[in-house]
Write a protein that holds these residues in place. Structure first.
Motif, PDB file in Angstrom:
ATOM      1  N   UNK A 110     -44.425 -34.250  -8.077  1.00 57.22           N
ATOM      2  CA  UNK A 110     -43.910 -33.075  -8.772  1.00 57.22           C
ATOM      3  C   UNK A 110     -43.194 -33.515 -10.053  1.00 57.22           C
ATOM      4  N   UNK A 111     -43.205 -32.661 -11.039  1.00 57.89           N
ATOM      5  CA  UNK A 111     -42.473 -32.916 -12.283  1.00 57.89           C
ATOM      6  C   UNK A 111     -41.002 -32.582 -12.045  1.00 57.89           C
ATOM      7  N   UNK A 112     -40.112 -33.375 -12.626  1.00 55.64           N
ATOM      8  CA  UNK A 112     -38.684 -33.070 -12.567  1.00 55.64           C
ATOM      9  C   UNK A 112     -38.171 -32.790 -13.974  1.00 55.64           C
ATOM     10  N   UNK A 113     -37.334 -31.810 -14.076  1.00 58.24           N
ATOM     11  CA  UNK A 113     -36.615 -31.499 -15.315  1.00 58.24           C
ATOM     12  C   UNK A 113     -35.419 -30.664 -14.909  1.00 58.24           C
ATOM     13  N   UNK A 114     -34.243 -31.173 -15.177  1.00 62.05           N
ATOM     14  CA  UNK A 114     -33.036 -30.469 -14.769  1.00 62.05           C
ATOM     15  C   UNK A 114     -32.585 -29.429 -15.780  1.00 62.05           C
ATOM     16  N   UNK A 115     -33.147 -29.467 -16.992  1.00 62.73           N
ATOM     17  CA  UNK A 115     -32.780 -28.474 -17.998  1.00 62.73           C
ATOM     18  C   UNK A 115     -33.866 -28.375 -19.049  1.00 62.73           C
ATOM     19  N   UNK A 116     -34.588 -27.272 -19.024  1.00 62.43           N
ATOM     20  CA  UNK A 116     -35.570 -27.003 -20.068  1.00 62.43           C
ATOM     21  C   UNK A 116     -35.238 -25.649 -20.656  1.00 62.43           C
ATOM     22  N   UNK A 117     -34.952 -25.652 -21.950  1.00 59.55           N
ATOM     23  CA  UNK A 117     -34.602 -24.424 -22.645  1.00 59.55           C
ATOM     24  C   UNK A 117     -35.874 -23.726 -23.112  1.00 59.55           C
ATOM     25  N   UNK A 137     -38.776 -25.236 -25.698  1.00 63.21           N
ATOM     26  CA  UNK A 137     -38.230 -26.557 -26.018  1.00 63.21           C
ATOM     27  C   UNK A 137     -38.724 -27.551 -24.973  1.00 63.21           C
ATOM     28  N   UNK A 138     -38.516 -28.798 -25.247  1.00 60.21           N
ATOM     29  CA  UNK A 138     -38.872 -29.838 -24.286  1.00 60.21           C
ATOM     30  C   UNK A 138     -37.767 -29.976 -23.243  1.00 60.21           C
ATOM     31  N   UNK A 139     -38.017 -30.799 -22.250  1.00 60.19           N
ATOM     32  CA  UNK A 139     -37.013 -31.057 -21.224  1.00 60.19           C
ATOM     33  C   UNK A 139     -35.838 -31.788 -21.870  1.00 60.19           C
ATOM     34  N   UNK A 140     -34.654 -31.268 -21.663  1.00 65.39           N
ATOM     35  CA  UNK A 140     -33.450 -31.884 -22.258  1.00 65.39           C
ATOM     36  C   UNK A 140     -32.734 -32.836 -21.311  1.00 65.39           C
ATOM     37  N   UNK A 141     -32.985 -32.697 -20.001  1.00 62.50           N
ATOM     38  CA  UNK A 141     -32.284 -33.562 -19.055  1.00 62.50           C
ATOM     39  C   UNK A 141     -33.130 -33.764 -17.798  1.00 62.50           C
ATOM     40  N   UNK A 142     -33.270 -35.008 -17.373  1.00 62.77           N
ATOM     41  CA  UNK A 142     -33.869 -35.326 -16.089  1.00 62.77           C
ATOM     42  C   UNK A 142     -35.378 -35.279 -16.019  1.00 62.77           C
ATOM     43  N   UNK A 143     -36.092 -35.478 -17.142  1.00 67.39           N
ATOM     44  CA  UNK A 143     -37.559 -35.421 -17.098  1.00 67.39           C
ATOM     45  C   UNK A 143     -38.122 -36.624 -16.363  1.00 67.39           C
ATOM     46  N   UNK A 144     -39.065 -36.370 -15.472  1.00 67.12           N
ATOM     47  CA  UNK A 144     -39.704 -37.449 -14.729  1.00 67.12           C
ATOM     48  C   UNK A 144     -40.616 -36.903 -13.659  1.00 67.12           C
ATOM     49  N   UNK A 145     -40.787 -37.694 -12.613  1.00 68.44           N
ATOM     50  CA  UNK A 145     -41.659 -37.336 -11.499  1.00 68.44           C
ATOM     51  C   UNK A 145     -40.929 -37.652 -10.203  1.00 68.44           C
ATOM     52  N   UNK A 165     -35.415 -23.209 -17.427  1.00 65.65           N
ATOM     53  CA  UNK A 165     -36.186 -23.525 -16.233  1.00 65.65           C
ATOM     54  C   UNK A 165     -35.713 -24.866 -15.662  1.00 65.65           C
ATOM     55  N   UNK A 166     -36.012 -25.058 -14.400  1.00 66.06           N
ATOM     56  CA  UNK A 166     -35.547 -26.216 -13.633  1.00 66.06           C
ATOM     57  C   UNK A 166     -36.676 -26.596 -12.688  1.00 66.06           C
TER      58      UNK A 166
END
Length: 98
Positions: free
Chosen positions: A23-30, A33-41, A64-65
């Protein structure tokens, strides 16, 4: 007997690695915009699925999260002019949609 186990063990590991849900991880996507925090798998563990939480204000996506989540459920609810859409899915990278 130990030699047979040593030959069989890597095959088991390969099968588990191939069938693990990613699964994709992103703790903060506005919005837009691109993922601002925690992008990964993340690799989903037992009873986990890929989760996407979208928060709308009016009909406009704000934040989104994304991540792996245990006992994930599809839920939509409204609180104070915001709509929270919690989606779960079970195939690789399925929680990455915009």
């Amino acid at each position: 007997m130990n030699k047979h186990f040593l030959l069989f063990f890597p095959l088991c590991c390969l099968i588990v690695a191939v069938t693990s849900l990613q699964c994709i991880t992103c703790q903060l996507r506005m919005r837009k915009d691109r993922c601002r925090r925690g992008f990964g798998v993340c690799t989903a563990q037992k009873d986990e699925a890929c989760m996407l939480l979208k928060i709308y204000e009016g009909n406009i996506l704000q934040i989104s999260y994304m991540m792996c989540q245990k006992f994930c459920k599809n839920i939509t609810f409204d609180i104070r002019n915001r709509t929270y859409v919690h989606e779960c899915c079970d195939y690789d990278n399925c929680n990455f949609k915009f």
